[in-house]
Structure formats: C-alpha cells, structure tokens
Design a protein around this motif. Structure first.
Motif, PDB file in Angstrom:
ATOM      1  N   GLU A  99       0.786  -1.234   0.000  1.00 21.56           N
ATOM      2  CA  GLU A  99       0.000   0.000   0.000  1.00 21.56           C
ATOM      3  C   GLU A  99       0.821   1.289   0.000  1.00 21.56           C
ATOM      4  N   PRO A 100       1.930   1.365   0.755  1.00 17.73           N
ATOM      5  CA  PRO A 100       2.634   2.654   0.834  1.00 17.73           C
ATOM      6  C   PRO A 100       3.048   3.189  -0.524  1.00 17.73           C
ATOM      7  N   ARG A 101       3.007   4.494  -0.651  1.00 19.55           N
ATOM      8  CA  ARG A 101       3.387   5.162  -1.889  1.00 19.55           C
ATOM      9  C   ARG A 101       4.752   5.810  -1.711  1.00 19.55           C
ATOM     10  N   PRO A 102       5.535   6.014  -2.768  1.00 18.10           N
ATOM     11  CA  PRO A 102       5.261   5.718  -4.178  1.00 18.10           C
ATOM     12  C   PRO A 102       5.411   4.234  -4.479  1.00 18.10           C
ATOM     13  N   SER A 103       5.243   3.877  -5.754  1.00 16.43           N
ATOM     14  CA  SER A 103       5.352   2.475  -6.154  1.00 16.43           C
ATOM     15  C   SER A 103       6.805   2.016  -6.049  1.00 16.43           C
ATOM     16  N   TRP A 104       6.989   0.708  -6.094  1.00 19.60           N
ATOM     17  CA  TRP A 104       8.284   0.114  -5.763  1.00 19.60           C
ATOM     18  C   TRP A 104       9.396   0.430  -6.746  1.00 19.60           C
ATOM     19  N   GLY A 105       9.076   0.918  -7.914  1.00 17.74           N
ATOM     20  CA  GLY A 105      10.130   1.267  -8.849  1.00 17.74           C
ATOM     21  C   GLY A 105      10.899   2.513  -8.459  1.00 17.74           C
ATOM     22  N   ASP A 106      10.386   3.274  -7.520  1.00 24.30           N
ATOM     23  CA  ASP A 106      11.047   4.498  -7.072  1.00 24.30           C
ATOM     24  C   ASP A 106      12.388   4.157  -6.417  1.00 24.30           C
ATOM     25  N   PRO A 107      13.443   4.903  -6.755  1.00 22.75           N
ATOM     26  CA  PRO A 107      14.769   4.611  -6.180  1.00 22.75           C
ATOM     27  C   PRO A 107      14.842   4.729  -4.660  1.00 22.75           C
ATOM     28  N   CYS A 108      13.828   5.347  -4.021  1.00 22.93           N
ATOM     29  CA  CYS A 108      13.876   5.469  -2.563  1.00 22.93           C
ATOM     30  C   CYS A 108      13.905   4.111  -1.874  1.00 22.93           C
ATOM     31  N   TYR A 109      13.405   3.065  -2.568  1.00 27.89           N
ATOM     32  CA  TYR A 109      13.392   1.720  -1.982  1.00 27.89           C
ATOM     33  C   TYR A 109      14.639   0.914  -2.300  1.00 27.89           C
ATOM     34  N   ASP A 110      15.536   1.467  -3.075  1.00 27.82           N
ATOM     35  CA  ASP A 110      16.721   0.703  -3.478  1.00 27.82           C
ATOM     36  C   ASP A 110      17.522   0.161  -2.297  1.00 27.82           C
ATOM     37  N   PRO A 111      17.650   0.894  -1.182  1.00 26.60           N
ATOM     38  CA  PRO A 111      18.378   0.306  -0.040  1.00 26.60           C
ATOM     39  C   PRO A 111      17.742  -0.982   0.485  1.00 26.60           C
ATOM     40  N   VAL A 112      16.421  -1.085   0.413  1.00 26.31           N
ATOM     41  CA  VAL A 112      15.735  -2.300   0.868  1.00 26.31           C
ATOM     42  C   VAL A 112      16.037  -3.447  -0.078  1.00 26.31           C
ATOM     43  N   TRP A 113      15.931  -3.181  -1.390  1.00 24.37           N
ATOM     44  CA  TRP A 113      16.248  -4.229  -2.366  1.00 24.37           C
ATOM     45  C   TRP A 113      17.715  -4.659  -2.230  1.00 24.37           C
ATOM     46  N   ALA A 114      18.595  -3.690  -1.982  1.00 23.79           N
ATOM     47  CA  ALA A 114      20.020  -4.003  -1.847  1.00 23.79           C
ATOM     48  C   ALA A 114      20.275  -4.894  -0.634  1.00 23.79           C
ATOM     49  N   ALA A 115      19.600  -4.594   0.485  1.00 24.47           N
ATOM     50  CA  ALA A 115      19.783  -5.412   1.688  1.00 24.47           C
ATOM     51  C   ALA A 115      19.253  -6.827   1.468  1.00 24.47           C
ATOM     52  N   ALA A 116      18.136  -6.936   0.771  1.00 25.76           N
ATOM     53  CA  ALA A 116      17.564  -8.259   0.503  1.00 25.76           C
ATOM     54  C   ALA A 116      18.497  -9.097  -0.364  1.00 25.76           C
ATOM     55  N   THR A 117      19.022  -8.499  -1.409  1.00 27.04           N
ATOM     56  CA  THR A 117      19.912  -9.257  -2.297  1.00 27.04           C
ATOM     57  C   THR A 117      21.257  -9.534  -1.631  1.00 27.04           C
ATOM     58  N   LYS A 118      21.699  -8.629  -0.784  1.00 31.19           N
ATOM     59  CA  LYS A 118      22.946  -8.856  -0.046  1.00 31.19           C
ATOM     60  C   LYS A 118      22.866 -10.145   0.764  1.00 31.19           C
ATOM     61  N   HIS A 119      21.721 -10.366   1.396  1.00 36.56           N
ATOM     62  CA  HIS A 119      21.547 -11.552   2.240  1.00 36.56           C
ATOM     63  C   HIS A 119      20.805 -12.685   1.528  1.00 36.56           C
ATOM     64  N   ASP A 120      20.522 -12.499   0.246  1.00 39.02           N
ATOM     65  CA  ASP A 120      19.843 -13.512  -0.558  1.00 39.02           C
ATOM     66  C   ASP A 120      18.533 -13.954   0.090  1.00 39.02           C
ATOM     67  N   LEU A 121      17.749 -12.963   0.514  1.00 38.62           N
ATOM     68  CA  LEU A 121      16.444 -13.217   1.099  1.00 38.62           C
ATOM     69  C   LEU A 121      15.355 -12.768   0.131  1.00 38.62           C
ATOM     70  N   VAL A 122      14.342 -13.595  -0.040  1.00 43.03           N
ATOM     71  CA  VAL A 122      13.218 -13.208  -0.880  1.00 43.03           C
ATOM     72  C   VAL A 122      12.381 -12.157  -0.151  1.00 43.03           C
ATOM     73  N   ILE A 123      11.811 -11.224  -0.902  1.00 43.15           N
ATOM     74  CA  ILE A 123      10.892 -10.238  -0.342  1.00 43.15           C
ATOM     75  C   ILE A 123       9.478 -10.642  -0.700  1.00 43.15           C
ATOM     76  N   SER A 124       8.658 -10.821   0.322  1.00 39.49           N
ATOM     77  CA  SER A 124       7.267 -11.193   0.110  1.00 39.49           C
ATOM     78  C   SER A 124       6.356 -10.040   0.507  1.00 39.49           C
ATOM     79  N   CYS A 125       5.277  -9.913  -0.236  1.00 39.71           N
ATOM     80  CA  CYS A 125       4.311  -8.848   0.005  1.00 39.71           C
ATOM     81  C   CYS A 125       2.956  -9.474   0.301  1.00 39.71           C
ATOM     82  N   HIS A 126       2.443  -9.217   1.487  1.00 45.51           N
ATOM     83  CA  HIS A 126       1.109  -9.705   1.848  1.00 45.51           C
ATOM     84  C   HIS A 126       0.143  -8.533   1.857  1.00 45.51           C
ATOM     85  N   LEU A 127      -1.082  -8.797   1.427  1.00 41.22           N
ATOM     86  CA  LEU A 127      -2.078  -7.735   1.432  1.00 41.22           C
ATOM     87  C   LEU A 127      -2.304  -7.236   2.857  1.00 41.22           C
TER      88      LEU A 127
END
Length: 384
Positions: free
Chosen positions: A180-208
């Motif tokens: 739900e939170p805005r903006p959408s996930w393509g925004d670079p503001c979320y890049d640190p989260v994606w980077a941390a996930a890939t650093k630790h090879d953890l999948v990111i799951s989204c629940h409604l």
C-alpha cells in the motif's frame, strides 16, 4: 524412530529421523496472545502512540463471516479463549499433523500505521515476538516453522536495520512488506531495501494489508463499497507494483532480487504479461529494460495459490495454468487459519500433474532456501 507431535514441555526433543519435504505452505498467520506483544514495542512509540489512545474495531470491509468468527476457521481458536493461530501447538496439530504441510512460512499481519516510524516500531516488536514465541527451541522443536522479517517499506532506513538484525537468524526465511505505501516500488527510494535483501539472498514477500484511511488500496474510481470489490482491488494493487518493478528497471538494477505476492490472486498475471509484452514489442526503442516483461515475471516473481480463482469449467483453469507456466511462478499456500483455508490435499488435485511437485514444495524449497528434509513426526498426514 519417529515421535508424535503431542508433546509436553518436558519432552520436546527434535527427532533424529528425517523425512523428505513434500509440502511447503507459504502463507500462515500467527497471532500474539493478549499482552504478548506490547512489551516488545520500543519506546517512545509504545507509550506515546500505541498506548496513548483507545483503539476500537479497525476493520473497514467485513468478510462474510467476520461477525461470527473474525473470518477465521472456527476450530482454530484455542481452548484458552485466545485468538486463532495464537497457540503454536494447535497450529502444529491442524496444519502439519492433520493437513500435511511439512514447513510453514509464518507471516504475522503487522498493520500499516499512518506514521511510518510507528509502523517500523510495530515491525520491530513483531520480529522479536515471533522469534521468542514461535521460532524458539520450545515451540519450534520440530523445525517446521519459518519466520518473516517484518519491515516498514515506507521507512527504508528502519527496514534495512531490521533486515541486518535478523538476516542471520536460522529460521527467518523472508522479508515481509506491504504494497500500500506510496510511491510504487520502482522508485529509487526503496533501493536500499532491495540491496539489503539481495545482499543476504532473502526473498521479499508482500502480503495484502488493510492499512488505514488513505493507505488503503484505492482503485482509480475511489474507495470500494463492499468486501468483495475491496478484496478484488488487491490484484489491481499487485499489478501496478509488478509493472513498476519491471518498467522502472528494479530487476535490472538488482538482478538477483526475488519477489513473492501473497494472497493477491494470480490468474490476472497471464493477460498482464501478454499486454506488457505487446507494449514492449511496440515501444522497445523507448524502453530501458533489457528483456520482455514476461521474462522478468517468470524469473523474479512468484505468487501464492490462495485465493484460487476456480471457474466452473476446470479445463479453463488448466489452460490458464499451462499458458502462464504455473510451475515457474506458483507457491502453494493455505492461508491458515482463515476461513478461506485451502487444504494441500485438495489444492494439489487441481494442479496440472507435471506442475504438482514444483508448486507444492520444490518452488518453496528454492524460494526460501529451505532444507529438503525435516524431522519425522509420527502420525503426520502426507500430501504425496
């Protein structure tokens, strides 16, 4: 020699004998008992936010049986009067022993507050509670539970901190966010989260999630009127996030990033892939992405089976499974303890035969980096 799951606090010993994993449930919702969570909430948020005002009923769109059982299985409420799925032993009995799941991914439904820092504080508390009340040696003696690192995606700095705190935990299998939170996930503001996930090879799951006020999923025409159109709107939300991830280049920036959409349905992804691919072919020279959108979906994104859209003509469902290559993108899920629970023995019969093992356990093992064997429990139902 196997042991039964009907144990007491004095004989919770992990069996030495192991059996092959044949069912991974990717959507199970543990709930704290009354009073368990509050002391884990860090100050000042515990006192100044969560305990400073009365909180009444916050559900906006009632499920069909919400007034009767809070949209839960009526048999999932423990005898002590606590909420459904608040007792790890009862969940083990119903989900593992009786239904046949071998490993269950636990996803506490942490709410979305209007203040990002408050959501982050609630996530911190939820992670501590889950580790101490479900993933500890007393309650996970059988090694069947896997947890989720809950993070507030709208507060990337706190999300990264939570990931770094819990990434090394032996039973934390994924990172859990909301769409739900805005903006959408393509925004670079979320890049640190994606980077941390890939650093630790953890999948990111989204629940409604239901969110609050303007954080609810809102279709372009405004708020829905009833529960049924509200629930369908979650698929619209997920579709927008899929397009943002692909067209804004997230998977090109983070080529090992993996995303799971939990309980957002999945049959809509087939026409969306067709539409995205058609636009890509027509406007390829204007786009920066490197491949067809459908290729990104099949490599980076998975969906859970519940809720299963079930047409009257089963052959239509089978064709959709074949066309979307369901063996590449689906994970079995039960949605326990909700009334929409899909028993794995029922669900497996509705999958194409060639895809059954992939959907029911192989994709889950790969996605969550799970072991392919678990301690044997005498009397457990087996799906395969």
């Amino acid at each position: 020699m196997t042991v039964t799951a009907d144990t007491t606090a004095t004989d919770r010993v992990t069996p030495a004998e192991r059996i092959a994993v044949r069912c991974v449930d990717s959507d199970v919702h543990p709930v704290p008992r009354r009073g368990e969570l509050v002391d884990y909430i860090p100050e000042p948020w515990r006192s100044k936010y969560f305990r400073s005002h009365r909180v009444g009923e916050q559900i906006f769109y009632d499920a069909p049986d919400y007034a009767h059982s809070y949209a839960m299985r009526v048999d999932s409420f423990p005898a002590d009067g606590e909420f459904a799925c608040s007792d790890p032993d009862l969940a083990l009995k119903q989900l593992i022993m009786e239904a046949g799941s071998d490993i269950a991914i636990l996803e506490p439904i942490h709410g979305e507050m209007r203040i990002p820092e408050a959501t982050a504080a609630f996530c911190t508390a939820t992670n501590l509670w889950l580790a101490n009340h479900w993933l500890d040696a007393h309650n996970n003696w059988h090694e069947r539970w896997r947890g989720s690192i809950c993070v507030a995606i709208e507060d990337p700095a706190s999300a990264v901190a939570e990931i770094e705190t819990w990434a090394g935990h032996p039973y934390m299998a994924q990172i859990l966010i909301k769409a739900e939170p805005r903006p959408s996930w393509g925004d670079p503001c979320y890049d640190p989260v994606w980077a941390a996930a890939t650093k630790h090879d953890l999948v990111i799951s989204c629940h409604l999630a239901r969110g609050q006020f303007e954080t609810l999923p809102i279709p372009p025409v405004g708020f829905p009127s009833y529960n049924h159109d509200f629930m369908c709107s979650y698929s619209l939300l997920a579709a927008n996030q899929v397009m943002s991830l692909i067209f804004d280049g997230v998977f090109d920036r983070f080529p090992t990033l993996r995303i799971v959409f939990i309980e957002h349905a999945f049959t809509w992804i087939l026409p969306l892939m067709w539409r995205m691919d058609a636009l890509y072919e027509a406007r390829k020279s204007w786009l920066d992405i490197k491949r067809k959108p459908s290729e990104y979906v099949k490599e980076h994104i998975k969906f859970t089976t519940q809720p299963l859209d079930y047409p009257e003509d089963k052959t239509e469902l089978m064709r959709a499974f074949e066309w979307m290559e369901c063996e590449k993108i689906l994970l079995y899920s039960s949605d326990y303890p909700h009334w929409t629970f899909d028993d794995p023995r029922w669900l497996v019969k509705h999958l194409p035969e060639h895809a059954r093992e992939a959907v029911m356990f192989r994709n889950g093992i790969q996605t969550y980096h799970l072991p392919d064997t678990v301690p044997a429990l005498e009397g457990q139902v087996r799906v395969f």
